[in-house]
Write an enzyme that holds these catalytic residues in place. Structure first.
Site, PDB file in Angstrom:
ATOM      1  N   ASN A   9       6.311  -0.312   8.661  1.00  0.00           N
ATOM      2  CA  ASN A   9       6.019  -0.947   7.372  1.00  0.00           C
ATOM      3  C   ASN A   9       7.343  -1.465   6.838  1.00  0.00           C
ATOM      4  OD1 ASN A   9       5.414  -1.716   4.801  1.00  0.00           O
ATOM      5  ND2 ASN A   9       4.847   0.324   4.051  1.00  0.00           N
ATOM      6  N   HIS A  95      -1.258   1.639  -0.015  1.00  0.00           N
ATOM      7  CA  HIS A  95       0.059   2.292   0.044  1.00  0.00           C
ATOM      8  C   HIS A  95       0.417   2.850  -1.336  1.00  0.00           C
ATOM      9  CE1 HIS A  95       4.341   2.945   0.511  1.00  0.00           C
ATOM     10  NE2 HIS A  95       4.098   2.996   1.805  1.00  0.00           N
ATOM     11  N   GLY A 173      10.730   7.420   1.485  1.00  0.00           N
ATOM     12  CA  GLY A 173      12.006   6.839   1.106  1.00  0.00           C
ATOM     13  C   GLY A 173      12.987   7.828   0.509  1.00  0.00           C
ATOM     14  N   SER A 212       9.677   9.274   5.515  1.00  0.00           N
ATOM     15  CA  SER A 212      10.980   9.636   6.083  1.00  0.00           C
ATOM     16  C   SER A 212      10.902  10.089   7.537  1.00  0.00           C
ATOM     17  CB  SER A 212      11.680  10.695   5.221  1.00  0.00           C
ATOM     18  OG  SER A 212      11.902  10.193   3.907  1.00  0.00           O
TER      19      SER A 212
HETATM   20  P1  13P Z   1      10.027   5.705   4.707  1.00  0.00           P
HETATM   21  O1  13P Z   1       9.846   5.876   6.208  1.00  0.00           O
HETATM   22  O2  13P Z   1      11.116   4.747   4.358  1.00  0.00           O
HETATM   23  O3  13P Z   1      10.102   7.019   4.017  1.00  0.00           O
HETATM   24  O4  13P Z   1       8.685   4.990   4.189  1.00  0.00           O
HETATM   25  C1  13P Z   1       7.466   5.502   4.582  1.00  0.00           C
HETATM   26  C2  13P Z   1       6.404   4.591   4.161  1.00  0.00           C
HETATM   27  O5  13P Z   1       6.157   4.409   2.982  1.00  0.00           O
HETATM   28  C3  13P Z   1       5.671   3.866   5.208  1.00  0.00           C
HETATM   29  O6  13P Z   1       4.567   3.213   4.679  1.00  0.00           O
END
Ligand code: 13P
Length: 250
Positions: A9, A95, A173, A212
């Site tokens: 993503n 999402h 994130g 993450s």
């Molecule tokens: P991260 O892998 O950056 O934590 O994001 C996960 C995410 O929201 C995928 O849709």
């Protein structure tokens, strides 16, 4: 046997130049991945470039959101038919960033799920609890509510035509990943809940983990029996990291 799926993503990142570099990197090592399915979900404005670069490769692509409308006066939105026109196989639905920043309700997400199927797209349906909800020990109620909205609107058979992504909001994130045990527990709850309605759908449904996930922790997460792949944010923007995760899914 559920085929593992690793989907990137990209969120709202990149440029035409960086997309080219990223996809060149992915294509360069695509032959090291034999069993896992791979996909990238790009900002919609790059989908023409993505299609041109990935056509005739074994990497699928998709959008990050869909309108519930087929066409008309909906400024800034993207219809399912438009995503399909650019060769998309997947579209991310619900999402947490859209639920939070665009106030998308469970009902709207369920309508988007149906709109995606209407256009022949496979929804990657995101669910997950916030940190507050986890601390209140209502994780299961929250994900059950999110899933029930789709089941009530679309039916359990149609749910089975999509992919579920369990993404605890506190892990997105943040660099804080759910432990393999925490993720497995949630995935098992989701599958068991769906099995109460339809055992075959539950058995065949792919449930991805997101939040993450990276080149270092992917193998341990993907080794869990109910984790069938990953939805990768930050780590999907570096081809080497993304491909390491894809290889860990085999
Ligand atoms: P991260 O892998 O950056 O934590 O994001 C996960 C995410 O929201 C995928 O849709």
């Amino acid at each position: 046997m559920r085929q593992p799926l690793i989907a990137g993503n990209w969120k709202m990142n990149g440029s035409r130049e960086s997309v080219k570099v990223l996809l060149d990197g992915i294509k360069h090592s695509v032959h090291d991945v034999s069993t896992a399915q791979m996909a990238v979900c790009a900002p919609h404005i790059f989908l023409g470039d993505v299609q041109a670069q990935l056509e005739n490769s074994k990497i699928a692509w998709g959008g990050q959101d869909i309108s519930v409308h087929e066409s008309g006066a909906y400024t800034g939105e993207t219809a399912g038919s438009m995503l399909a026109d650019y060769g998309c196989e997947f579209v991310i639905i619900g999402h947490s960033e859209r639920r939070t920043y665009h106030a998308e309700s469970d009902q709207l997400v369920a309508e988007k799920f149906a709109a995606a199927r209407q256009s022949g797209l496979t929804p990657i349906f995101c669910i997950g609890e916030t940190l507050q909800e986890r601390e209140k020990h209502i994780t299961e109620q929250v994900v059950a509510r999110q899933i029930d909205a789709v089941i009530n609107h679309c039916g359990v058979k149609m749910l089975g035509e999509g992919v579920v992504a369990y993404e605890p909001v506190w892990a997105i994130g943040t660099g804080v990943t759910a432990t393999p045990d925490q993720a497995q527990e949630a995935h098992n709850f989701i599958r068991t809940k769906i099995a109460e309605l339809d055992a075959k759908v539950a058995d065949e449904l792919r449930i991805l983990y997101g939040g993450s996930m990276n080149a270092k922790n992917a193998a341990d997460l993907l080794a869990q029996p109910d984790i069938d792949g990953g939805l990768i944010g930050g780590a999907s923007l570096k081809s080497a990291d993304f491909m390491t995760i894809c290889q860990a899914a085999q």
